[in-house]
Write an enzyme that holds these catalytic residues in place. Sequence first.
Site, PDB file in Angstrom:
ATOM      1  N   THR A 158      46.455  -4.788  19.375  1.00 34.58           N
ATOM      2  CA  THR A 158      45.803  -6.104  19.428  1.00 34.58           C
ATOM      3  C   THR A 158      44.711  -6.043  20.494  1.00 34.58           C
ATOM      4  O   THR A 158      43.621  -5.565  20.232  1.00 34.58           O
ATOM      5  CB  THR A 158      46.818  -7.231  19.680  1.00 34.58           C
ATOM      6  N   LYS A 184      52.469  -0.471  21.220  1.00 39.94           N
ATOM      7  CA  LYS A 184      51.326  -1.322  21.530  1.00 39.94           C
ATOM      8  C   LYS A 184      51.787  -2.335  22.561  1.00 39.94           C
ATOM      9  O   LYS A 184      52.947  -2.716  22.624  1.00 39.94           O
ATOM     10  CB  LYS A 184      50.772  -2.019  20.290  1.00 39.94           C
ATOM     11  N   THR A 195      57.203  -7.448  26.448  1.00 41.72           N
ATOM     12  CA  THR A 195      56.550  -7.927  25.236  1.00 41.72           C
ATOM     13  C   THR A 195      55.671  -6.834  24.662  1.00 41.72           C
ATOM     14  O   THR A 195      54.647  -6.499  25.226  1.00 41.72           O
ATOM     15  CB  THR A 195      55.739  -9.187  25.547  1.00 41.72           C
ATOM     16  N   GLU A 281      45.835  -6.327  30.162  1.00 39.99           N
ATOM     17  CA  GLU A 281      44.524  -6.932  29.903  1.00 39.99           C
ATOM     18  C   GLU A 281      43.712  -7.091  31.185  1.00 39.99           C
ATOM     19  O   GLU A 281      44.128  -7.772  32.120  1.00 39.99           O
ATOM     20  CB  GLU A 281      44.726  -8.281  29.211  1.00 39.99           C
ATOM     21  N   ASN A 404      41.925 -13.779  27.818  1.00 38.19           N
ATOM     22  CA  ASN A 404      42.902 -14.723  27.257  1.00 38.19           C
ATOM     23  C   ASN A 404      42.316 -16.112  27.050  1.00 38.19           C
ATOM     24  O   ASN A 404      42.823 -16.866  26.223  1.00 38.19           O
ATOM     25  CB  ASN A 404      44.132 -14.776  28.157  1.00 38.19           C
ATOM     26  N   THR A 409      39.112 -17.301  19.863  1.00 39.29           N
ATOM     27  CA  THR A 409      37.719 -17.644  19.530  1.00 39.29           C
ATOM     28  C   THR A 409      36.781 -16.473  19.780  1.00 39.29           C
ATOM     29  O   THR A 409      35.608 -16.570  19.500  1.00 39.29           O
ATOM     30  CB  THR A 409      37.267 -18.850  20.369  1.00 39.29           C
TER      31      THR A 409
END
Length: 409
Positions: A158, A184, A195, A281, A404, A409
């Site tokens: 992702t 992942k 997670t 991230e 995030n 979007t």
Amino acid sequence: MAVNQLMSEIKTINGGTITDVKGFKAAGVHCGLKRKRLDLGAIVCEVPASAAAVYTMNQIKAAPLLITKESLSASAGKLQAIVVNSGNANACTGQQGMQDALEMQKQAANHFQIQQDYVAVTSTGVIGELLPMEKLRNGISKLSVESTSDAFAEAILTTDTCTKEVCVELMINNKKVKIAGVAKGSGMIHPNMATMLGFITTDAAIESSALQQILAKATDETFNRITVDGDTSTNDMVIAMASGLADNEKLTDAHPDWQIFYEGFKHCAVALAKMIARDGEGATKLIEVQVDGAVNDTEAGKIAKTVVGSDLVKTAIYGKDANWGRIICAIGYSECSINPQAIDISIGNHQTLKNSSPVSFSEEAITAYMNQEETIVIHVQLNNGHGTGKAWGCDLTYDYVRINAGYRT
């Protein structure tokens, strides 16, 4: 045999993947769930494999996870294929989501010509949107298992910036056995469990119950010891499959080579866990917290997770700030047994605290260490017992907010 001696008998295969393990093939395609990148993959075993799984601890569980859990129960712990999509989590999608996950399973079973209960389904991506089933049907029909897992490793990503794979080889009953993993994970990473999606293959002969024992223990010591942002998602699981094609005597906890197999399995899990934490991230650093001298290993692990999960510790690492006060603060609210007057803390090789009192250190030297190293090691000695434990995380950066804030979007 000591762990260090066992580890010397485990060979890491550079560039090795899940398809280097006897009996396993993989595939990945683009089916349109994402704009350009691969978004649908499968792992297929030549034979029904012993299987085990661990699942997210979030009470809200996505439809694919529930279907996979039911299938493993119905098949008495056997799987022969895993089909995975990214770009859409199929979570919080009601009864339609359950029907779509079942259809995804059925389509894959028909395509690979195997029993439906032998197919695990997993999804990852945006929560609350129905799967575009026509795209998935078309994508599953195009899955062609090959001898490489590169396409699969890419298809499950992702917000990850890289694929994550590992493979090791060891000897069981004088037979070569391989264990490999692919995963992942980049955001929404927090125990319990971490997670992520993780898939581990082995050609060892082992019953599902024994494999579950191995997976549960390894997960607790690795995947449950990583954190990026404190969020635990709805979809995440680790699945292990064992083809049995190495032709060793079946492994149980009474087998003389049980411990070396566990260490090899755990080695793969540690490697994947660290890759996930490093790829957090927006991250620029991997943080490793080593805790010694706790009352037991469980509390050592909990304290390590608390420290590495502290936003204040994470931002200090990003700022290359030797702020050990944030570390001892996290230790204090870990809800574990400690002696507040006996704690030592080091950042890298630079001690900052001795018996809970400050010691003289060079701020410039620690800043230089943080500049130079990709992995920042924090060592905590509690002087309160013999328990040890590690946890892994990453720094918290401006880019985490940027990524995030615009995820949908």
